[in-house]
Design a protein around this motif. Structure first.
Motif, PDB file in Angstrom:
ATOM      1  N   ARG A  81      49.971  49.875  30.831  1.00  0.00           N
ATOM      2  CA  ARG A  81      49.372  50.416  29.635  1.00  0.00           C
ATOM      3  C   ARG A  81      50.273  50.228  28.356  1.00  0.00           C
ATOM      4  O   ARG A  81      49.746  50.042  27.329  1.00  0.00           O
ATOM      5  CB  ARG A  81      49.134  51.838  29.848  1.00  0.00           C
ATOM      6  CG  ARG A  81      48.264  52.261  30.705  1.00  0.00           C
ATOM      7  CD  ARG A  81      47.906  53.788  30.909  1.00  0.00           C
ATOM      8  NE  ARG A  81      47.028  54.337  31.925  1.00  0.00           N
ATOM      9  CZ  ARG A  81      46.625  55.345  32.487  1.00  0.00           C
ATOM     10  NH1 ARG A  81      47.749  56.353  31.960  1.00  0.00           N
ATOM     11  NH2 ARG A  81      45.750  55.508  33.232  1.00  0.00           N
ATOM     12  N   VAL A 105      38.500  44.502  41.227  1.00  0.00           N
ATOM     13  CA  VAL A 105      38.725  45.102  39.975  1.00  0.00           C
ATOM     14  C   VAL A 105      38.312  46.624  39.852  1.00  0.00           C
ATOM     15  O   VAL A 105      39.149  47.428  39.201  1.00  0.00           O
ATOM     16  CB  VAL A 105      37.607  44.445  38.841  1.00  0.00           C
ATOM     17  CG1 VAL A 105      37.607  45.074  37.663  1.00  0.00           C
ATOM     18  CG2 VAL A 105      37.942  42.925  38.948  1.00  0.00           C
ATOM     19  N   ASP A 106      37.491  47.092  40.611  1.00  0.00           N
ATOM     20  CA  ASP A 106      37.015  48.485  40.630  1.00  0.00           C
ATOM     21  C   ASP A 106      38.380  49.400  41.094  1.00  0.00           C
ATOM     22  O   ASP A 106      38.540  50.399  40.809  1.00  0.00           O
ATOM     23  CB  ASP A 106      35.658  48.721  41.155  1.00  0.00           C
ATOM     24  CG  ASP A 106      35.189  50.467  41.327  1.00  0.00           C
ATOM     25  OD1 ASP A 106      35.197  50.778  40.184  1.00  0.00           O
ATOM     26  OD2 ASP A 106      35.249  50.875  42.437  1.00  0.00           O
ATOM     27  N   TYR A 108      41.431  48.741  41.297  1.00  0.00           N
ATOM     28  CA  TYR A 108      42.467  48.774  40.046  1.00  0.00           C
ATOM     29  C   TYR A 108      42.146  49.690  39.114  1.00  0.00           C
ATOM     30  O   TYR A 108      43.020  50.440  38.838  1.00  0.00           O
ATOM     31  CB  TYR A 108      43.013  47.538  39.975  1.00  0.00           C
ATOM     32  CG  TYR A 108      44.007  46.916  41.016  1.00  0.00           C
ATOM     33  CD1 TYR A 108      45.214  47.515  41.214  1.00  0.00           C
ATOM     34  CD2 TYR A 108      43.502  46.061  41.933  1.00  0.00           C
ATOM     35  CE1 TYR A 108      46.010  47.249  42.324  1.00  0.00           C
ATOM     36  CE2 TYR A 108      44.286  45.560  43.028  1.00  0.00           C
ATOM     37  CZ  TYR A 108      45.467  46.155  43.272  1.00  0.00           C
ATOM     38  OH  TYR A 108      46.142  45.776  44.447  1.00  0.00           O
ATOM     39  N   ARG A 109      40.971  49.480  38.787  1.00  0.00           N
ATOM     40  CA  ARG A 109      40.544  50.484  37.580  1.00  0.00           C
ATOM     41  C   ARG A 109      40.529  52.002  38.267  1.00  0.00           C
ATOM     42  O   ARG A 109      41.150  52.743  37.224  1.00  0.00           O
ATOM     43  CB  ARG A 109      39.167  50.137  37.131  1.00  0.00           C
ATOM     44  CG  ARG A 109      39.066  48.969  36.332  1.00  0.00           C
ATOM     45  CD  ARG A 109      37.630  48.472  35.760  1.00  0.00           C
ATOM     46  NE  ARG A 109      37.242  49.756  34.695  1.00  0.00           N
ATOM     47  CZ  ARG A 109      37.662  49.595  33.452  1.00  0.00           C
ATOM     48  NH1 ARG A 109      38.398  48.500  32.889  1.00  0.00           N
ATOM     49  NH2 ARG A 109      37.463  50.814  32.681  1.00  0.00           N
ATOM     50  N   ARG A 110      40.161  52.210  39.403  1.00  0.00           N
ATOM     51  CA  ARG A 110      40.318  53.773  39.913  1.00  0.00           C
ATOM     52  C   ARG A 110      41.539  54.076  40.059  1.00  0.00           C
ATOM     53  O   ARG A 110      41.784  55.223  39.975  1.00  0.00           O
ATOM     54  CB  ARG A 110      39.453  53.780  41.000  1.00  0.00           C
ATOM     55  CG  ARG A 110      37.790  53.623  40.984  1.00  0.00           C
ATOM     56  CD  ARG A 110      37.042  53.924  42.191  1.00  0.00           C
ATOM     57  NE  ARG A 110      37.177  52.627  42.749  1.00  0.00           N
ATOM     58  CZ  ARG A 110      37.857  52.755  44.167  1.00  0.00           C
ATOM     59  NH1 ARG A 110      38.650  53.497  44.582  1.00  0.00           N
ATOM     60  NH2 ARG A 110      37.882  51.488  44.601  1.00  0.00           N
ATOM     61  N   ASP A 114      43.827  49.549  33.590  1.00  0.00           N
ATOM     62  CA  ASP A 114      42.618  49.308  32.664  1.00  0.00           C
ATOM     63  C   ASP A 114      42.420  47.697  32.571  1.00  0.00           C
ATOM     64  O   ASP A 114      43.101  47.374  31.560  1.00  0.00           O
ATOM     65  CB  ASP A 114      43.118  49.960  31.413  1.00  0.00           C
ATOM     66  CG  ASP A 114      41.689  49.856  30.392  1.00  0.00           C
ATOM     67  OD1 ASP A 114      40.724  49.599  30.964  1.00  0.00           O
ATOM     68  OD2 ASP A 114      41.996  49.943  29.206  1.00  0.00           O
ATOM     69  N   THR A 116      40.053  44.239  33.174  1.00  0.00           N
ATOM     70  CA  THR A 116      38.533  43.536  33.292  1.00  0.00           C
ATOM     71  C   THR A 116      38.659  42.519  34.485  1.00  0.00           C
ATOM     72  O   THR A 116      39.604  41.862  34.631  1.00  0.00           O
ATOM     73  CB  THR A 116      38.007  43.121  31.886  1.00  0.00           C
ATOM     74  OG1 THR A 116      39.035  42.216  31.332  1.00  0.00           O
ATOM     75  CG2 THR A 116      38.020  44.308  30.694  1.00  0.00           C
TER      76      THR A 116
END
Length: 318
Positions: A81, A105-106, A108-110, A114, A116
């Motif tokens: 971040r 992708v989902d 690592y987002r969870r 952050d 894409t």
């Protein structure tokens, strides 16, 4: 969900020392490294912070750097971040292949990263790009659990899963080629059937994940790269590998940042023979992290001396 990646093979339980020796044993099958006189002298750091202003792009290996299995490292989330807040370009370059690109992708987002889709390159994605670019004729056997969604592969595929029986052996012998996405559920009996079939009739073997091992919590699991090299030794079939340390993985990064000189890109990983070797060959600078991952607890200077692969920087974590 219970993790079914194998944690032993023929009585051997993988450890960092064992894994390092296995990488050295297959060294001739990996890309060439830099000559000894061109190897950098590693600079020891506490973390990545002093390098934040030195590079435009930061490329992170996943397992051992950002996470161990389903557990994300809190410090890694914050560093990721912080770099994004600074306006730096960040990428994840992962040899993961069990999950499809959207699911990865989902994932690592969870975890808290952050990202894409254009910030993640997986070996599964690299395989699919190759399959889209060059048609594979005939029927192909795909080694992968059902939840890995092999239906996203642009080939005429059939599952290769336990148990080993007469029907499975006949099917193995009939396939025009084989793809291994994942070692989940793989075992010695399945490996023996694969080796026997390839020995009897050599055919293409495409391996989405070249890793020999992966850190998952308190253990190392055996990954497709390990079983691919076992099959190569038994059958003489040279697998086609996707992911690190092979050039297509790093070329995919460079193609996303054509205006950035390679030396302005930092490859961050936990494995000398994949992350550091591949990054070096692509002209990138490299950072080896050591607190968790494939070299955990090992004598890092000795590993560098034995392998002849030296990163530009070394830190326990990012």
């Amino acid at each position: 969900m219970t993790d079914t990646h194998p944690t032993s093979y023929k009585g051997v339980i993988p450890t960092p020392t064992w894994a390092f020796r296995q990488y050295e044993r297959i060294r001739r099958w990996l890309p060439d490294g830099l000559p000894a006189e061109q190897q950098p002298r590693p600079q020891a750091l506490d973390n990545l912070a002093p390098l934040a202003d030195q590079f435009q792009v930061f490329v992170f290996d996943a397992f051992g750097v950002l996470n161990a299995g389903p557990r994300a490292f809190p410090g890694a989330i914050e560093r990721f971040r912080a770099l994004q807040r600074m306006g730096k370009q960040v990428q994840i370059l992962s040899n993961a292949a069990t999950a499809s690109q959207p699911r990865l992708v989902d994932k690592y987002r969870r975890m808290g990263f952050d990202i894409t889709p254009d910030q993640l390159i997986s070996s599964r994605w690299l395989l699919e790009q190759s399959l889209n670019g060059r048609v594979r004729e005939g029927n192909w056997g795909v080694i992968a659990p059902e939840q890995s969604e092999p239906g996203t592969l642009p080939i005429h595929w059939h599952p290769v899963r336990p148990p080993v029986n007469g029907q499975l052996k006949r099917e193995l012998d009939a396939y025009d080629g084989l793809v291994m996405l994942s070692s989940e559920g793989w075992n010695e009996e399945m490996q023996s059937a694969l080796e026997a079939s390839l020995s009897e009739r050599p055919r293409p073997l495409e391996i989405a994940n070249p890793d020999l091992v992966a850190p998952r919590g308190d253990c190392l699991t055996l990954e497709p790269g390990f079983f691919a090299h076992q099959a190569r030794e038994a059958s003489g079939v040279m697998p086609e590998f996707y992911g690190k340390p092979y050039a297509p993985a790093f070329r995919a990064v460079l193609e996303r940042f054509v205006e950035v000189p390679p030396e302005q890109i930092l490859m961050v990983g936990d494995t000398l023979h994949t992350d550091i070797l591949g990054g070096q060959n692509a002209g990138m600078k490299t950072l080896l992290v050591t607190a968790e991952g494939s070299l955990q607890g090992m004598d890092i200077p000795d590993c560098i001396a034995q392998s002849g692969i030296a990163p530009d920087f070394i830190a326990p974590e990012i």
